[in-house]
Design a protein around this motif. Structure first.
Motif, short mmCIF file in Angstrom:
data_model
loop_
_atom_site.label_atom_id
_atom_site.label_comp_id
_atom_site.label_asym_id
_atom_site.label_seq_id
_atom_site.Cartn_x
_atom_site.Cartn_y
_atom_site.Cartn_z
N ASP A 153 2.80 37.37 -8.98
CA ASP A 153 4.18 36.93 -9.13
C ASP A 153 5.05 38.17 -9.20
OD1 ASP A 153 6.62 35.86 -9.84
OD2 ASP A 153 5.75 34.37 -11.20
N LEU A 154 6.03 38.29 -8.33
CA LEU A 154 6.82 39.51 -8.24
C LEU A 154 8.05 39.51 -9.14
CD1 LEU A 154 6.61 40.18 -4.42
CD2 LEU A 154 5.09 40.89 -6.25
N CYS B 126 -11.51 60.20 2.30
CA CYS B 126 -11.35 58.75 2.21
C CYS B 126 -9.97 58.34 1.70
CB CYS B 126 -12.44 58.18 1.29
SG CYS B 126 -12.37 56.39 1.10
N HIS B 127 -9.41 59.12 0.75
CA HIS B 127 -8.07 58.85 0.20
C HIS B 127 -7.97 57.43 -0.38
CE1 HIS B 127 -7.30 61.84 3.56
NE2 HIS B 127 -6.99 62.52 2.46
N ILE B 128 -8.99 57.03 -1.14
CA ILE B 128 -8.96 55.69 -1.72
C ILE B 128 -8.14 55.70 -2.99
CG2 ILE B 128 -11.14 56.04 -2.98
CD1 ILE B 128 -11.74 53.06 -2.52
N PRO B 129 -7.15 54.80 -3.14
CA PRO B 129 -6.36 54.74 -4.37
C PRO B 129 -7.01 53.82 -5.39
CG PRO B 129 -5.41 53.29 -2.74
CD PRO B 129 -6.63 53.90 -2.10
N TRP B 130 -6.82 54.09 -6.66
CA TRP B 130 -7.42 53.23 -7.67
C TRP B 130 -6.86 51.82 -7.59
CZ3 TRP B 130 -4.47 50.68 -11.19
CH2 TRP B 130 -3.21 51.19 -11.53
N GLN B 131 -5.62 51.70 -7.10
CA GLN B 131 -5.00 50.38 -7.02
C GLN B 131 -5.75 49.45 -6.07
OE1 GLN B 131 -3.40 53.28 -6.71
NE2 GLN B 131 -1.50 53.32 -7.90
N ALA C 216 -2.22 42.47 -1.66
CA ALA C 216 -1.07 42.06 -2.46
C ALA C 216 -1.16 42.63 -3.87
CB ALA C 216 -0.97 40.53 -2.50
N TRP C 217 -2.35 42.53 -4.47
CA TRP C 217 -2.52 43.08 -5.81
C TRP C 217 -2.46 44.60 -5.79
CZ3 TRP C 217 -1.77 40.46 -9.98
CH2 TRP C 217 -1.95 39.08 -9.97
N MET C 218 -2.99 45.21 -4.74
CA MET C 218 -2.91 46.66 -4.63
C MET C 218 -1.46 47.13 -4.65
SD MET C 218 -4.23 49.09 -1.50
CE MET C 218 -2.99 48.43 -0.38
N HIS C 219 -0.62 46.46 -3.85
CA HIS C 219 0.80 46.85 -3.80
C HIS C 219 1.51 46.56 -5.12
CE1 HIS C 219 1.04 48.27 0.28
NE2 HIS C 219 0.44 47.18 0.73
N ALA C 220 1.10 45.46 -5.78
CA ALA C 220 1.69 45.16 -7.08
C ALA C 220 1.38 46.27 -8.08
CB ALA C 220 1.17 43.81 -7.60
N GLN D 63 0.66 49.36 -7.25
CA GLN D 63 1.29 50.59 -6.78
C GLN D 63 2.78 50.64 -7.12
OE1 GLN D 63 0.14 50.45 -2.63
NE2 GLN D 63 -1.36 52.09 -2.91
N SER D 64 3.33 49.49 -7.55
CA SER D 64 4.75 49.48 -7.92
C SER D 64 5.01 50.36 -9.14
CB SER D 64 5.19 48.04 -8.21
OG SER D 64 4.58 47.58 -9.43
N GLY D 65 3.97 50.71 -9.87
CA GLY D 65 4.11 51.56 -11.05
C GLY D 65 4.36 50.80 -12.33
N ASP D 66 4.62 49.50 -12.24
CA ASP D 66 4.91 48.69 -13.43
C ASP D 66 3.63 48.00 -13.88
OD1 ASP D 66 6.26 47.44 -15.44
OD2 ASP D 66 7.21 45.93 -14.17
N VAL D 67 2.64 48.80 -14.33
CA VAL D 67 1.35 48.27 -14.73
C VAL D 67 1.19 48.42 -16.23
CG1 VAL D 67 -1.15 48.41 -14.44
CG2 VAL D 67 0.35 48.87 -12.50
N GLY D 68 0.98 47.32 -16.92
CA GLY D 68 0.79 47.36 -18.36
C GLY D 68 -0.68 47.36 -18.73
N SER D 69 -0.98 47.72 -19.97
CA SER D 69 -2.35 47.75 -20.48
C SER D 69 -2.52 46.59 -21.45
CB SER D 69 -2.62 49.08 -21.19
OG SER D 69 -3.89 49.07 -21.78
N THR D 70 -3.54 45.78 -21.21
CA THR D 70 -3.80 44.62 -22.05
C THR D 70 -5.11 44.80 -22.81
OG1 THR D 70 -4.97 43.48 -20.27
CG2 THR D 70 -2.61 43.10 -20.43
#
Length: 591
Positions: free
Chosen positions: A65-66, A112-117, A248-252, A254-261
């Protein structure tokens, strides 16, 4: 992958922003695409027959959900954001595992340039970052094993058991395992040790995510390239809907707005509760919903940070705990039994007491073998208790081949073997095959079970020497029949020579052809000859080396005006010789 209607329908419940995002996902990649750069050396790409890419469960294809997140209420414990205000939140241990896998991949597969996202997108879709197992312990293990459906064919791929039930507890059919849902046979090829404990355990999110990075980067892929990214995700699950959800989740993220739960669902027990010890051969049974459950429970289209994924609701209860993916009804988990130390979590039986205090090596630490052969001795250790007596019944010792650059395997073709010691505490590993790759590796012996990590393992240093180059001991002519030609002509039959060692062909053998007189000793000055590049006669010629079949074909052999008998001698560098009789004569007049 075949997608159940309840999964596909969830897409329609997203907002307008999500719909717009889906339209751009078919070829989405990691940011802007720089010029393609091969990922470097590493594992070959998994083949099209690898079961990982075929239907092996039902992933959660709900999209993020964006809508903007709302700040967490004042004094809210655990999360740094309000879990109801957005979905791009990740449990703290899972987030650490994703970033650790990215760091390892940057060192091992720099192209490879794999991102953690991207790895987080896989983890989200496959297991909601391990929440489908009730959550994570801080060491990365899941509270309960996360198992996909039995791969018995039909809706899912048919995969007979390949791990003896070691990871999935099923000795008849395989099941996808762990936070990133690896098929056991695929894990055998691409598993990784992400936390440096010497064990590759698909149930541990640090190992699982490192293995996912290794799998996605295999074949020298550069995941900053759109085409390679698409191929990598499709190789994990050959479904366009799956690619769309993961990206879709990767880009979400990569938006930088990632919280820790928090690492566990509300109300979930911590510190074990059936968590298998890394490397345990029999995972504890799970009462949590598994990927591929036939009756997933949904409370909406959003599978966000509240843990609502694949049938697990935000309160920590499971939507279908009575029906695991295999379709058989299992009894509900039992409450803790105060009569047993530690209780009986989730129906698991308490681990048998195993007062092993040490492992002692028996024999030399080092062993050697030649490529293609087996090691001449089997590895042995002795498991002893604190009094120096043999370990009690129920003790298990694990032998594991450690090293990515070795083809060494035990006699059954696996890299690990679980052995029960004899009455004297001695555990003997199965015969170890050197494989065809020269180099060094380690075989580690360790104690299985909850207390195994407290006991120092025993390492054996193994070396595989290159096999000596084969040498031909015999030369034979391919074909038969007399070798005859007329004057001023050429031998029409092609002359082929085969080099062998016993009955095996020997490639890359150098031969010299020499033309001699009839006695086989005197150099010929007339008669048959080869031609050099200018067309001049040659009676001594270095031939091309033999091919993989051990065969070399001689160039055309011409004749001058002389008639008579001659000898063709073929000789190897080692002095192996073959002589053939040549005859030059006038053709008989035709009647």
């Amino acid at each position: 992958m075949k997608i159940l209607p309840t999964r596909a329908a969830s897409v329609s419940r997203q907002g307008l922003c999500t719909a717009l995002l889906v339209a751009s996902l078919t070829t989405a990649a990691v940011g802007a695409s720089p010029p393609h750069n091969a990922g470097g050396t590493g594992d070959p790409s998994p083949g099209t027959d690898d079961p990982q890419r075929h239907p092996h469960g039902v992933p959660n294809l709900s999209l993020p959900d964006l809508r903007p997140k709302r700040p967490a209420p004042t004094g809210s414990p655990g999360s740094t954001v309000d879990p109801t205000g957005g979905t791009a939140d990740i449990p703290a241990t899972a987030l650490a595992a994703y970033k650790n896998a990215e760091s390892l991949a940057a060192k091992l597969y720099p192209g490879c340039h794999i991102p953690w996202q991207l790895i987080a997108g896989i983890g989200k879709v496959e297991s909601d970052h391990g929440m489908m197992g009730g959550g994570l312990n801080t060491d990365g293990s899941t509270l309960r094993p996360i198992l996909g459906p039995r791969l018995t064919g039909g809706q899912f791929e048919l995969v007979k058991d390949t791990d003896g039930g070691r990871w999935d507890g099923d000795k008849e059919y395989d099941r996808a395992v762990g936070p990133t849902q690896f098929i056991p046979s695929t894990w055998e090829s691409f598993g990784a040790d992400g936390n440096g404990d010497g064990v590759k355990d698909p149930n541990n999110i640090f190992d699982a995510t490192a293995g996912t990075a290794r799998y996605l980067c295999s074949g020298g892929k550069d995941l900053s390239d759109k085409g390679d990214l698409d191929k990598a995700i499709l190789s994990y699950n050959n479904s366009r809907e799956y690619v769309n959800a993961v990206t879709a989740w990767m880009h979400a993220y990569q938006s930088g707005d990632v919280g820790s739960t928090p690492d566990t669902l509300p109300g979930a027990p911590t510190g074990g509760g059936g968590t298998p010890t890394p490397g345990s051969s029999t995972p504890a049974p799970s009462t949590s919903p598994t990927p591929g459950s036939h009756e997933p429970s949904h409370t909406g289209g959003n599978s966000g940070g509240s843990g609502n994924s694949g049938g697990s609701n935000g309160s920590g209860n499971t939507g279908n705990s009575g029906k695991p993916s295999g379709g058989k009804t299992t009894p509900p988990s039992k409450p803790d039994n105060p009569g047993k130390p530690g209780g009986d979590h989730g129906g698991d039986k308490p681990a048998p007491s195993a007062p092993v205090s040490r492992l002692d090596r028996i024999g030399d630490q080092k062993l050697e073998a030649t490529a293609g052969e087996s090691f001449d001795r089997q590895l042995r250790v002795r498991a002893l208790d604190s009094a120096g007596k043999p370990a009690p019944a129920g003790t298990r010792v694990r032998f594991e081949v450690i090293g990515l650059d070795t083809a060494a395997r035990f006699a059954d073709g696996t890299r690990t073997a679980i052995v029960t010691p004899g009455k004297d505490g001695t555990a003997t590993a199965p015969k170890l095959l050197a494989g065809d790759k020269p180099g060094t590796f380690t075989v580690r012996a360790s104690v299985e079970g909850r207390d195994g990590s407290k006991i120092a393992p025993v390492d054996f240093a193994a070396t595989v020497k290159a096999a000596p180059a084969p040498h031909a001991d015999t030369l034979v002519r391919v074909g038969d029949g007399d070798l005859k030609a007329a004057p001023q002509g050429r031998f029409t039959d092609k002359i082929q020579i085969k080099a062998t060692d016993g009955d095996k062909p020997v490639a890359d053998t150098a031969l010299t052809a020499t033309l001699l007189a009839a006695d086989g000793k005197t150099a010929a000055v007339d008669g048959p000859f080869f031609k050099d590049k200018d067309g001049k006669p040659l009676r001594t010629l270095a031939l091309p080396r033999t091919g993989k079949d051990g065969v070399v074909t001689l160039p055309d052999l011409f004749t001058d005006a002389k008639t008579g008998s001659y000898t063709l001698r073929l000789t190897t560098e080692d002095g192996v010789t073959l002589t053939l009789k040549l005859t030059v004569e006038q053709a008989a007049p035709q009647k």
